[in-house]
Write a protein that holds these residues in place. Sequence first.
Motif, PDB file in Angstrom:
ATOM      1  N   UNK A 252       0.833  -1.202   0.000  1.00 19.13           N
ATOM      2  CA  UNK A 252       0.000   0.000   0.000  1.00 19.13           C
ATOM      3  C   UNK A 252       0.870   1.256   0.000  1.00 19.13           C
ATOM      4  N   UNK A 253       0.314   2.333  -0.526  1.00 17.35           N
ATOM      5  CA  UNK A 253       1.107   3.530  -0.771  1.00 17.35           C
ATOM      6  C   UNK A 253       1.375   4.389   0.438  1.00 17.35           C
ATOM      7  N   UNK A 254       0.444   4.402   1.412  1.00 14.79           N
ATOM      8  CA  UNK A 254       0.582   5.353   2.521  1.00 14.79           C
ATOM      9  C   UNK A 254       0.546   4.617   3.864  1.00 14.79           C
ATOM     10  N   UNK A 255       1.548   4.856   4.727  1.00 14.92           N
ATOM     11  CA  UNK A 255       1.586   4.217   6.046  1.00 14.92           C
ATOM     12  C   UNK A 255       0.945   5.117   7.100  1.00 14.92           C
ATOM     13  N   UNK A 256      -0.255   4.761   7.581  1.00 10.43           N
ATOM     14  CA  UNK A 256      -0.956   5.581   8.571  1.00 10.43           C
ATOM     15  C   UNK A 256      -0.908   4.870   9.924  1.00 10.43           C
ATOM     16  N   UNK A 257      -0.050   5.338  10.818  1.00  5.50           N
ATOM     17  CA  UNK A 257       0.106   4.725  12.135  1.00  5.50           C
ATOM     18  C   UNK A 257      -1.092   5.097  13.004  1.00  5.50           C
ATOM     19  N   UNK A 258      -1.709   4.096  13.625  1.00  3.78           N
ATOM     20  CA  UNK A 258      -2.965   4.365  14.334  1.00  3.78           C
ATOM     21  C   UNK A 258      -3.007   3.798  15.748  1.00  3.78           C
ATOM     22  N   UNK A 259      -1.880   3.343  16.284  1.00  2.00           N
ATOM     23  CA  UNK A 259      -1.910   2.774  17.640  1.00  2.00           C
ATOM     24  C   UNK A 259      -0.996   3.522  18.616  1.00  2.00           C
ATOM     25  N   UNK A 260      -0.707   4.794  18.320  1.00  2.00           N
ATOM     26  CA  UNK A 260       0.101   5.595  19.227  1.00  2.00           C
ATOM     27  C   UNK A 260      -0.744   6.742  19.779  1.00  2.00           C
ATOM     28  N   UNK A 261      -0.420   7.141  21.011  1.00  2.00           N
ATOM     29  CA  UNK A 261      -1.123   8.258  21.650  1.00  2.00           C
ATOM     30  C   UNK A 261      -0.405   9.567  21.359  1.00  2.00           C
ATOM     31  N   UNK A 262      -1.176  10.546  20.961  1.00  2.00           N
ATOM     32  CA  UNK A 262      -0.676  11.910  20.863  1.00  2.00           C
ATOM     33  C   UNK A 262      -0.911  12.574  22.215  1.00  2.00           C
ATOM     34  N   UNK A 263       0.136  13.137  22.801  1.00  2.00           N
ATOM     35  CA  UNK A 263      -0.003  13.815  24.093  1.00  2.00           C
ATOM     36  C   UNK A 263       0.481  15.247  23.949  1.00  2.00           C
ATOM     37  N   UNK A 264      -0.422  16.182  24.251  1.00  2.00           N
ATOM     38  CA  UNK A 264      -0.135  17.611  24.119  1.00  2.00           C
ATOM     39  C   UNK A 264      -0.510  18.305  25.419  1.00  2.00           C
ATOM     40  N   UNK A 265       0.449  18.880  26.091  1.00  2.00           N
ATOM     41  CA  UNK A 265       0.161  19.672  27.278  1.00  2.00           C
ATOM     42  C   UNK A 265      -0.661  18.953  28.320  1.00  2.00           C
ATOM     43  N   UNK A 266      -0.375  17.684  28.547  1.00  2.00           N
ATOM     44  CA  UNK A 266      -1.077  16.913  29.557  1.00  2.00           C
ATOM     45  C   UNK A 266      -2.343  16.237  29.087  1.00  2.00           C
ATOM     46  N   UNK A 267      -2.783  16.501  27.868  1.00  2.00           N
ATOM     47  CA  UNK A 267      -3.991  15.888  27.328  1.00  2.00           C
ATOM     48  C   UNK A 267      -3.595  14.758  26.386  1.00  2.00           C
ATOM     49  N   UNK A 268      -4.246  13.604  26.565  1.00  2.00           N
ATOM     50  CA  UNK A 268      -3.928  12.403  25.788  1.00  2.00           C
ATOM     51  C   UNK A 268      -5.006  12.145  24.743  1.00  2.00           C
ATOM     52  N   UNK A 269      -4.565  11.947  23.500  1.00  2.00           N
ATOM     53  CA  UNK A 269      -5.449  11.622  22.387  1.00  2.00           C
ATOM     54  C   UNK A 269      -5.115  10.204  21.908  1.00  2.00           C
ATOM     55  N   UNK A 270      -5.839   9.173  22.388  1.00  2.00           N
ATOM     56  CA  UNK A 270      -5.495   7.799  22.020  1.00  2.00           C
ATOM     57  C   UNK A 270      -5.748   7.475  20.550  1.00  2.00           C
ATOM     58  N   UNK A 271      -6.718   8.135  19.930  1.00  2.00           N
ATOM     59  CA  UNK A 271      -7.030   7.904  18.520  1.00  2.00           C
ATOM     60  C   UNK A 271      -6.591   9.118  17.721  1.00  2.00           C
TER      61      UNK A 271
END
Length: 413
Positions: A252-271
């Motif tokens: 497939x052409x594009x690798x979209x990682x979807x099992x990591x948490x984005x954490x910004x300023x103490x707020x967690x975005x699991x998806x």
Amino acid sequence: MCSVFRVSGEAPEAVFSGGAGAAERTRRLRPVPPPPPPRAPAVDLAEAEEFLRLFHAENRVDTPIQQRLARMRYEVDTTGTYRHTPDELAYGAKVAWRNSARCIGRLYWRSLKVRDLRDVHTVSGVAAHCVEHLRMATNGGKIRPVISVFPPETPQRPAPRIWNEQLIRYAGYRNADGSVLGDPRYTRFTEAVTGFGWRPPAARSGFDALPLVVETREEGAHMFALPPDAVHEVPITHPDLPWFAELGLRWHGVPVISNMRLRIGGISYPAAPFNGWYMGTEIGARNFGDTDRYNLVPVVAERLGLDTSREDTLWRDRALVELNRAVLHSYHQAGVTITDHHTESHRFLTHLAKEESAGRKCPVDWSWIVPPMSGSQTPVFHRYYDTEAPGPNYYGDEDATHRALTGGPPAFA
């Protein structure tokens, strides 16, 4: 509410449109309603303040910093969390890429397109936007870096979860003799979703896209088949070896990682699925080359007629080079963005120099930045790096990885 696993063989567009959207089958994952979810801890004020000060220092902001900090503290005091402004979210996601110690492609961090999807709370909505992410990022082959940020974890409501490790991964079918057709990494996930009702193609191949699995606290986990037009694939051929096409390889052409948490300023975005574009060795040396994945090095070596009876003939190295040449050639021929490990290593040092000139440290995990072939021939091999990775950042999630590889248990069990 009972957690359920709803299964649909329809493409997401049909499922989301209404009439054809009823699930074909429902499987209860447990017989009794789940207990109340544990409350997410309140946001750490120091981490939130550090981020907001960084945002104000690196951006032109009309609101005075003290006013913004006061608002943040009030929200945390009354709700346990606070809400990022759209500009703060976009900046935080980009800086998380800038700080990601395992990524060699950070030179392009400012170009990341941030999709603010914090008000999307349903499994169908998350899945629909994941499909749209794939189309947007693929961009006809001219891959665009994109991140789709879904609701964060809050004390009042747990965030949605995406089970898949990447939005596009291939099934692994275990044969009676122990061999695997497809990707061995995902045999357990394949068995799990098949048990939940996913129907593989009638003619199975080594490259059947797995369904997307999305879970929320309210709805449970649902499966959605990815529509074919969202999975842009490249057939693998070789510039000098006509027989290579007979192997029937594609990726497939594009690798979209979807099992990591984005954490910004103490707020967690699991998806928060995100993508750049492929470096050739990720496909040729790892996905195709690793012995616990497609393990194609012996296959290519045999077709090349190499002496595989002794390691000192370097048959593995020679076959691996041709495998990686085929990947780069094929993506270039198909007009799909890709980069080679030598070019990207030089670009990374350009990024490093820019960060140092801006007075910032550039965190690096050497074992990930040095490419998996010809490492000492790249300039990133021959130096030391800072290893401490500040926030914002992307973080591994052990529970998410477990679900991605095994197909369970549910996040809210």
